[in-house]
Motif scaffolding. Structure first.
Motif, mmCIF file in Angstrom:
data_model
loop_
_atom_site.group_PDB
_atom_site.id
_atom_site.type_symbol
_atom_site.label_atom_id
_atom_site.label_comp_id
_atom_site.label_asym_id
_atom_site.label_seq_id
_atom_site.Cartn_x
_atom_site.Cartn_y
_atom_site.Cartn_z
ATOM 1 N N ALA A 1 20.985 39.432 60.005
ATOM 2 C CA ALA A 1 20.336 37.764 59.961
ATOM 3 C C ALA A 1 20.189 37.428 58.529
ATOM 4 N N TYR A 2 20.823 37.631 57.525
ATOM 5 C CA TYR A 2 20.211 37.788 55.513
ATOM 6 C C TYR A 2 20.361 36.118 54.655
ATOM 7 N N PRO A 3 19.108 35.500 54.167
ATOM 8 C CA PRO A 3 18.930 34.923 53.522
ATOM 9 C C PRO A 3 19.763 34.991 51.743
ATOM 10 N N LEU A 4 19.811 33.543 51.765
ATOM 11 C CA LEU A 4 20.979 34.604 50.110
ATOM 12 C C LEU A 4 19.593 33.678 48.952
ATOM 13 N N ASP A 5 19.001 34.595 48.250
ATOM 14 C CA ASP A 5 17.517 33.976 47.299
ATOM 15 C C ASP A 5 18.105 33.610 45.911
ATOM 16 N N TYR A 6 17.653 32.444 44.933
ATOM 17 C CA TYR A 6 18.378 32.878 43.652
ATOM 18 C C TYR A 6 16.959 34.062 43.038
ATOM 19 N N LEU A 7 18.011 34.289 42.241
ATOM 20 C CA LEU A 7 17.049 35.788 41.973
ATOM 21 C C LEU A 7 17.017 36.095 39.720
ATOM 22 N N PRO A 8 16.099 36.003 39.648
ATOM 23 C CA PRO A 8 16.020 35.782 38.271
ATOM 24 C C PRO A 8 16.470 37.052 37.602
ATOM 25 N N PRO B 1 26.310 41.044 55.708
ATOM 26 C CA PRO B 1 27.235 39.752 55.975
ATOM 27 C C PRO B 1 27.734 39.583 54.863
ATOM 28 N N GLU B 2 29.725 38.691 55.624
ATOM 29 C CA GLU B 2 30.106 38.062 54.599
ATOM 30 C C GLU B 2 29.616 37.515 53.496
ATOM 31 N N TYR B 3 30.279 37.366 52.019
ATOM 32 C CA TYR B 3 29.607 36.753 50.892
ATOM 33 C C TYR B 3 28.381 36.705 51.333
ATOM 34 N N GLN C 1 28.600 41.074 65.436
ATOM 35 C CA GLN C 1 28.248 40.313 63.783
ATOM 36 C C GLN C 1 26.537 39.531 62.691
ATOM 37 N N ALA C 2 26.880 39.832 61.792
ATOM 38 C CA ALA C 2 25.748 39.885 60.554
ATOM 39 C C ALA C 2 26.573 38.511 59.929
ATOM 40 N N PRO C 3 25.443 37.639 59.984
ATOM 41 C CA PRO C 3 25.901 35.702 59.135
ATOM 42 C C PRO C 3 24.609 35.632 57.678
ATOM 43 N N THR C 4 25.210 35.140 56.563
ATOM 44 C CA THR C 4 24.225 34.761 56.730
ATOM 45 C C THR C 4 23.033 33.286 56.909
ATOM 46 N N VAL C 5 22.118 33.145 56.448
ATOM 47 C CA VAL C 5 21.434 32.035 57.554
ATOM 48 C C VAL C 5 20.744 31.560 55.983
ATOM 49 N N THR D 1 17.309 32.753 61.971
ATOM 50 C CA THR D 1 15.690 33.656 61.511
ATOM 51 C C THR D 1 16.393 35.343 61.260
ATOM 52 N N PRO D 2 16.011 34.887 59.773
ATOM 53 C CA PRO D 2 16.407 35.976 58.930
ATOM 54 C C PRO D 2 15.634 37.370 59.630
ATOM 55 N N GLY D 3 16.046 38.443 59.187
ATOM 56 C CA GLY D 3 15.824 39.796 60.186
ATOM 57 C C GLY D 3 16.648 40.815 60.682
#
Length: 295
Positions: A10-17, A44-46, A209-213, A252-254
């Motif tokens: 369950a993967y959070p998308l971060d703004y990366l420098p 996850p997808e995308y 199933q592996a989602p973005t969160v 919940t990420p992880g």
């Protein structure tokens, strides 16, 4: 027993420098998955869309520019996940994302193993957003990956809601169906989860199933993300009665992980309480004989 430990992100998308930050994040996630004893990690997808941040806020905020920015970094991302799979000696379905090939934009998920690249699956059923706003094209074919872990198919998000795709993979021998997803509402997440659970039931196999969160408001393509990771099987003897092997909490990420016995897939298909995999062809005759009765 052919036991396989699978971890779904369950993967959070971060703004990366910068690229170094992305590499550090990917390495940390793979390291945590490996520490769980996983043989197979599913992203996850995308999940690749966070690479749009490397172009800056203006690029990330534009649908077209963000897609092109991610596609530009795709070769480096592929090399990174290949190296991580080799280093940690496990299998990784890397985050899917756009590639540009033959003038088409495709949503591609690549599979890597301890010996390097195995192959890739392009999403074949496009959502309305992909069709109408983003101009992402459908993939042309399904792929079955015959690995040392077992036979694996990939049905990306919306693909999991169309049973004939998973059925074709199951008939080709798939024991595990990976379902990377990216949905911006609980309804969207639920559709994919229900699809994944139905495909496990119909094909008497394992689905993952592996989602973005979480929120990524800096990129409208992936600004809101709802979901929970989960592993599912057929609700039959040898499996959980609910069909839920493991599930995380919503948003919940992880990692969510479980160990499955792929011999149980074969046993269920041969001698389960129900035999959906075997009985599937019996649908054809009554479907062909369909009649309409009017009052």
């Amino acid at each position: 027993m052919r036991e396989v430990t699978i971890a779904a992100a369950a993967y959070p998308l971060d703004y990366l420098p910068d690229w170094a930050a992305y590499e550090a994040k990917a390495r940390a996630w793979v390291g945590r998955g490996a520490a769980l004893g996983a043989d197979l990690l599913v992203f996850p997808e995308y999940g690749a869309m966070e690479l749009a941040s490397l172009g800056g806020l203006e690029v990330a905020a534009d649908l077209e520019a963000a897609l092109l920015e991610v596609a530009r970094h795709r070769p480096a991302m592929d090399r990174l996940f290949e190296a991580l799979a080799v280093q940690f000696e496990l299998y990784i379905l890397a985050p899917s994302g756009p590639v540009i090939e033959g003038g088409k934009r495709l949503n591609r998920a690549a599979l890597y193993g301890p010996s390097g690249p195995i192959g890739a699956q392009d999403k074949v059923m496009m959502t309305r957003f992909e069709r109408e706003l983003w101009n992402v094209s459908a993939g042309a074919a399904l792929q079955l990956f015959d690995t040392r872990l077992g036979k694996i198919g990939v049905v990306i998000c919306y693909d999991s809601e169309f049973p004939l795709l998973s059925r074709a993979l199951a008939e080709a021998g798939a024991e595990i169906l990976l379902v990377p997803s990216c949905t911006d509402t609980v309804a969207g997440y639920s559709r994919v989860r229900i699809g994944a659970m139905a495909r496990a039931l119909e094909n008497q196999c394992v689905t993952v199933q592996a989602p973005t969160v979480g929120e990524a408001l800096w990129c409208p393509a992936i600004d809101e993300n709802r979901g929970a990771a989960g592993l599912f099987g057929p609700p039959d003897a040898g499996w959980p009665e609910t069909g839920v092997i493991a599930a995380g909490a919503l948003d919940t990420p992880g990692w969510v992980s479980a160990t499955v016995d792929l011999d149980q897939v074969a046993l269920s298909r041969a001698a389960g309480g129900v035999l959906l995999h075997r009985h599937w062809p019996e649908q054809a005759a009554p479907v062909a004989a369909l009649t309409i009765t009017r009052e």
